[in-house]
Design a protein around this motif. Structure first.
Motif, PDB file in Angstrom:
ATOM      1  N   SER A  39       0.732  -1.154  -0.057  1.00  0.00           N
ATOM      2  CA  SER A  39       0.164  -0.219   0.052  1.00  0.00           C
ATOM      3  C   SER A  39       0.993   1.026   0.000  1.00  0.00           C
ATOM      4  CB  SER A  39      -0.815   0.154   1.249  1.00  0.00           C
ATOM      5  OG  SER A  39      -0.059   0.339   2.421  1.00  0.00           O
ATOM      6  N   ALA A  40       0.441   2.216  -0.283  1.00  0.00           N
ATOM      7  CA  ALA A  40       1.120   3.672  -0.482  1.00  0.00           C
ATOM      8  C   ALA A  40       1.329   4.138   0.719  1.00  0.00           C
ATOM      9  CB  ALA A  40      -0.060   4.505  -1.384  1.00  0.00           C
ATOM     10  N   VAL A  43       4.422   2.202   1.977  1.00  0.00           N
ATOM     11  CA  VAL A  43       5.585   2.854   1.247  1.00  0.00           C
ATOM     12  C   VAL A  43       6.225   4.018   1.874  1.00  0.00           C
ATOM     13  CG1 VAL A  43       6.792   3.604  -1.060  1.00  0.00           C
ATOM     14  CG2 VAL A  43       4.950   1.698  -1.064  1.00  0.00           C
ATOM     15  N   LYS A  44       5.132   5.024   1.921  1.00  0.00           N
ATOM     16  CA  LYS A  44       5.544   6.296   2.704  1.00  0.00           C
ATOM     17  C   LYS A  44       6.065   6.180   3.994  1.00  0.00           C
ATOM     18  CE  LYS A  44       3.210  10.672   2.746  1.00  0.00           C
ATOM     19  NZ  LYS A  44       2.003  11.166   2.899  1.00  0.00           N
TER      20      LYS A  44
END
Lengths: 419, 275
Positions: A39-40, A43-44
């Motif tokens: 999921s974004a 990653v963030k």
């Protein structure tokens, strides 16, 4: 004219494409763990969290950087994301759990959590202070299956007398290792592994167990440091690899054991366990010690650990001598039990606990000196078997008998004066 | 070409003045949101917010009178321009304290403070100086405007690459801005080098038009992402989520680029060009 324009457009397209290719190459060279996550937000979280926390709570970032989690690219959000049943908290664009529990660890370490749940570190630990009121029916049933009578019990009488402040800052600082969490899980793993360093090495340090297993009521840390195991460990620990993989731990990594080596480790092919009761054979903490239900299996498994360093003869002899101390201590405590029972029968003691001096003396008798003698015998702490254990058992029983005689004398004198 | 004094500013020069004022003023909102992310941890982070909210007001009289070169507007323009350049350079130095300059990895570059971003002040400051130091209608004015627009697109390329790398280009649409700005840079570079290539300049106009479309599309995508962000608070989603105004920089710079191209086209007329 058209050729000139073509040259310009060609150069522009070439340059533009080159810039795009450079961008793709740069992104491709970022660590795959940063990019290939599901999921974004995850990653963030690989780098974003540290941007603020390096400034706000910088030590947690440094602790994390020391961890195996960091080495294996586990992100902050992997642990801090809310699990099922956990309250959510909006935090700077991320959704995190309001309180982390063992449930968050169990997402990846389920086997370890399941083993922990079966241990006395889990529900019995909390119930030893607070009783069964905080647990669900299912949790009580589960724990009673493994440790009968340790959950279905009233709150600890001594704690109740000492009051909530002592319970919160005293008792529960250790006993919350088995706290029932709002999300339905039990306990927390950070008591032994710490939070952000999530360290195996830390859990292998005797002082980690000794945060709770110390003091007069269970002097395991002091006994360990007096024992040959402890002396050798303290002298040689710089040569040991305390970070070794638990499933591949060998005597080359740690040729001297700490608490976790004997009670939990997968030393040279043994089964790793987070059920710290698995390799125990006696209820040493009890006033008079009985064999545990799985006495044979527990003793066999512990002896298998001993046999990684010692030959069978000395191991069997060690166990025989330690069990002799258990039997002898049981006999002494039974004598004290008999004395207390007689005093109650004679109406010389009230039914309330801890309201007469002899009750404290009796409590110290088994809770301090009896336990110390037995633990000393099983951990190679000669001084604790003798001076901190048996000597005190002898002395305190004399004191108790004298107190009992005094109580009887007082009663007789009161009866003599009665009309 | 106009003289210093009371003559009206040419339309394109006047538009650049409005552009500079609008950009400087709007940066106060944009930077407030950007620095809000780390709760204005350093007091100096308030400087650009206050600067943008106040100093650009000095440009208003000149804009309203459409006279950028009368005595007062000229002085104010210089003051605003020079101070903008200084604020931009100071911001660059402050941003250099980011983690990239400690660890120097691609990862730290992605998550560091965007050290090139404060140069937007410097760029706008140069626009104001350019309007006052280069005579209106001179052959250099148009290419300089185009050059500054190109520099802006270089920043857009770097920032859209780094910002979208923060979430690993999770949506493929995040590459649109990188590709778009790469071609904006390349076409504007060639337009500056080949100032007499009339047809290329026309092509650049289309490329700039595309940037406007990309900017608006980016704004819609960012706003949509924020409206569906993880937080229950829309405010938090807009602060910590996708920077909603950032894509509009594409449209903004495209307008500047179009002004520069317009000037160059009008100067070169329809003459053919030679290599």
């Amino acid at each position: 004219m058209s050729q000139t324009s073509f040259t310009s457009v060609f150069i522009a397209v070439f340059l533009g494409t080159a810039l795009v290719v450079v961008s793709l190459v740069l992104n491709e060279n970022r660590p795959s763990a940063d990019v290939d996550r599901p999921s974004a937000s995850l990653v963030k979280a690989t780098g974003k969290c540290a941007e603020c926390h390096r400034r706000e709570t910088s030590s947690v970032v440094h602790q994390y950087e020391m961890s195996q989690h960091s080495a294996k690219n586990v992100t902050c959000l992997d642990c801090h994301k809310p699990s099922k049943g956990q309250l959510k908290l909006d935090h700077k664009g991320f959704e995190i759990a309001k309180q982390l529990t063992s449930k968050n660890c169990a997402g990846c370490h389920k086997t370890e959590y399941d083993q922990f749940l079966r241990s006395r570190h889990a529900a019995p630990s909390w119930a030893a202070v607070a009783g069964d009121v905080d647990f669900t029916v299912e949790q009580i049933a589960f724990a009673e299956k493994y440790h009968k009578g340790t959950i279905k019990r009233p709150p600890n009488a001594l704690s109740l007398l000492e009051g909530p402040a002592a319970i919160k800052s005293g008792c529960m600082n250790c006993h919350d290792i088995g706290r029932p969490n709002p999300d339905g899980s039990i306990g927390n793993c950070t008591d032994c592994h710490a939070r952000h360093s999530t360290s195996i090495a830390l859990a292998r340090q005797p002082e980690t167990c000794g945060q709770c297993h110390m003091g007069p009521d269970h002097s395991q840390l002091e006994i360990y440091h007096e024992s040959k195991h402890g002396v050798l460990f303290n002298a040689q620990k710089k040569y040991f690899d305390l970070t070794a993989d638990p499933k591949k731990l060998s005597t080359a990594d740690m040729s001297v054991p700490t608490c976790s080596t004997c009670h939990m480790s997968g030393l040279e092919g043994l089964k790793v366990t987070h059920d710290t009761t698995e390799r125990l054979s006696w209820f040493l903490f009890a006033a008079t010690s009985d064999k545990r239900p799985h006495y044979e299996r527990g003793q066999t498994e512990m002896k298998e650990t001993c046999l990684k360093c010692h030959t069978k003869g000395p191991v069997d002899q060690f166990y025989a001598e330690a069990e002799a101390v258990v039997h002898a201590t049981n006999a002494k405590v039974n004598e004290a039990n008999q004395l207390m029972a007689e005093l109650r029968e004679e109406g010389l003691l009230t039914p309330e606990p801890f309201d007469e001096p002899i009750e404290f003396l009796y409590f110290d008798y088994w809770h301090y000196y009896g336990r110390t003698a037995k633990h000393g015998a099983f951990m190679g702490g000669a001084d604790f078997v003798q001076w901190h254990g048996n000597y005190e058992l002898l002395k305190v029983l004399v004191d108790m008998k004298e107190m009992a005689a005094e109580l009887r004398k007082q009663k007789a004198s009161i009866q003599g004066e009665a009309p | 070409m106009s003289e210093f004094g009371n003559s009206q500013s040419p339309l394109r020069v006047w538009l650049v003045e409005i552009f500079a004022f609008g950009n400087l003023a709007f940066l106060s909102v944009d930077i407030y949101l950007a620095h809000r992310v780390n709760d204005f941890a350093h007091a100096a982070e308030w400087i650009p917010v206050y600067f943008s909210a106040t100093v650009p007001l000095l440009l208003i009289p000149g804009i309203l009178k459409r006279r950028h070169n009368d005595r007062m507007s000229r002085k104010f323009g210089f003051v605003v321009g020079v101070s903008s350049i200084l604020v931009g350079l100071a911001g660059l130095l402050f941003h250099l304290d980011g983690s990239f300059f400690h660890t120097q990895t691609l990862k730290s570059l992605v998550y560091t403070a965007p050290f090139a971003a404060p140069l937007s002040y410097t760029g706008v400051g140069f626009l104001l100086l350019l309007n006052r130091m280069e005579e209106d209608g001179s052959p250099a004015w148009g290419p300089w405007i185009t050059f500054l627009a190109m520099c802006g697109f270089v920043g857009n390329l770097a920032l859209s690459l780094c910002d979208h790398a923060q979430n690993g280009f999770f949506a493929k649409t995040e590459w649109i801005s990188v590709i778009s700005s790469a071609f904006a840079v390349s076409f504007l570079i060639v337009a500056i080098v080949r100032q007499h290539d009339h047809r290329l300049h026309r092509a650049c106009v289309y490329v700039m038009g595309l940037q406007i479309v990309v900017g608006v599309l980016g704004f819609v995508l960012h706003a949509t992402a924020d409206l569906h962000g993880p937080s229950d608070s829309i405010r938090d989603n807009f602060i910590y989520g996708a920077p909603v105004f950032a894509p509009l920089l594409f449209a903004n710079l495209a307008i500047l680029g179009l002004i520069g191209l317009w000037e160059t086209l009008s100067y070169t007329g329809s003459e053919s060009t030679e290599l």
